[in-house]
Design an enzyme around this catalytic site. Sequence first.
Site, mmCIF file in Angstrom:
data_model
loop_
_atom_site.group_PDB
_atom_site.id
_atom_site.type_symbol
_atom_site.label_atom_id
_atom_site.label_comp_id
_atom_site.label_asym_id
_atom_site.label_seq_id
_atom_site.Cartn_x
_atom_site.Cartn_y
_atom_site.Cartn_z
ATOM 1 N N HIS A 174 2.510 2.636 -0.903
ATOM 2 C CA HIS A 174 3.432 1.947 -1.813
ATOM 3 C C HIS A 174 3.219 0.436 -1.790
ATOM 4 O O HIS A 174 2.945 -0.158 -0.735
ATOM 5 C CB HIS A 174 4.873 2.297 -1.461
ATOM 6 N N ASP B 253 5.080 -2.185 -1.897
ATOM 7 C CA ASP B 253 5.853 -3.086 -1.043
ATOM 8 C C ASP B 253 5.404 -3.018 0.410
ATOM 9 O O ASP B 253 5.945 -3.719 1.265
ATOM 10 C CB ASP B 253 7.361 -2.810 -1.166
ATOM 11 N N HIS B 254 4.375 -2.206 0.683
ATOM 12 C CA HIS B 254 3.765 -2.137 2.016
ATOM 13 C C HIS B 254 2.312 -2.601 2.001
ATOM 14 O O HIS B 254 1.759 -2.895 3.059
ATOM 15 C CB HIS B 254 3.834 -0.699 2.556
ATOM 16 N N HIS C 111 7.623 11.322 2.732
ATOM 17 C CA HIS C 111 7.876 10.217 1.798
ATOM 18 C C HIS C 111 6.701 10.078 0.841
ATOM 19 O O HIS C 111 6.875 9.984 -0.379
ATOM 20 C CB HIS C 111 8.095 8.940 2.595
ATOM 21 N N ASP D 8 8.316 4.268 6.115
ATOM 22 C CA ASP D 8 9.479 4.759 5.376
ATOM 23 C C ASP D 8 9.785 6.223 5.695
ATOM 24 O O ASP D 8 10.390 6.914 4.874
ATOM 25 C CB ASP D 8 9.251 4.601 3.872
ATOM 26 N N HIS E 48 12.538 -1.015 6.502
ATOM 27 C CA HIS E 48 13.586 -1.488 5.597
ATOM 28 C C HIS E 48 14.911 -1.655 6.332
ATOM 29 O O HIS E 48 15.215 -0.905 7.274
ATOM 30 C CB HIS E 48 13.806 -0.509 4.435
#
Length: 254
Positions: free
Chosen positions: A54, A56-57, A110, A127, A165
Site C-alpha cells: 500500500h 502509505d507504506h 490485509h 497493518d 497506525h
Amino acid sequence: MQIVPLSAFSDNYIWAIVADGHCVVVDPGDATPVERFLAERHLTLDAILITHHHGDHTGGIAALSARHHPKVFGPATEAIAGLTDTLTDSATLSLLNGALSLSVMAVPGHTAGHIAYLSPGALFCGDTLFSGGCGRLFEGTPAQMHASLGRLAALPDDTRVYCAHEYTQSNLRFALAVEPGNPDIVAYSGQCDALRAQARPTIPTTIGVERRINPFLRCDQADVRRMAEAVSGETLADAGAVFAALRRWKNEFR
C-alpha cells in the site's frame, strides 16, 4: 538500539531503528519525516523494511533510495517498485552491523503477501495487528487473517508490537462494544486516552496486552462469541467464524 516513531500523514507511524549512527526504517510512506530524522541525528540509512504494497507504506522508497541507496526489503509475492531484496516466510536478516536480527513471518489477510518482521522482543507488523484491532481484509480471507493473528498471538507476552497506525482509540471503542464488561479494556482505554491527550503515541503495545483487550485475538472467549452471535444473528461454529463476524461488524462500526 533505539526504536523511534516518525509520524506521517494523519495517523501513520514510520519506525526508525537506530544503532551506532546507522538506521533502518519500516514502511516509509513519506520520505520527508525520514529525511528530517536522518539529518537531525546525523544517521546513515542502511535499509528499508516494507510489510506490504500500500502506498502509505511504500511512497517514500524512491526518494530515499535515490539519495541514500539503502537495501530495500519487502514481500516476494507483492509488486513493489524499488525493492532490492524480496523475502518469504522464515527468511532471516542481520542489519545495523549485527545489532538487529530479524526473522520474517508471512501474515496474509490485509493484503495477500503481507509480511511482518520479528526481532527478539519486537514485532513490526504493518497493518495486520493494531492495538485493539486488526487490518481490513482488502485481499485476504477471514480464515487467512485469523490464522495470521493466531501466529502473532502465540508470540511471548512481552513482545512489543510496533504497528503502522494510531488507530487505538477507535479500536478500543469497538472492543468495548464487544466486551463492555472487560475491566482490562476499560483500564487500557483510560491509559490510551491520557497518552493521546498529551499527543503521545499509544504504540508500542505488547502481545500480552493485546491478548487481554483485542477482540480479534479473543475469538475463543465465550463473551466475545455470544456478542458476535447476537450482532450477526447467526450461530457461529468456531473461533474462525467469530472472527469473520467481528470483522464484518467492525467494518460498519461507528
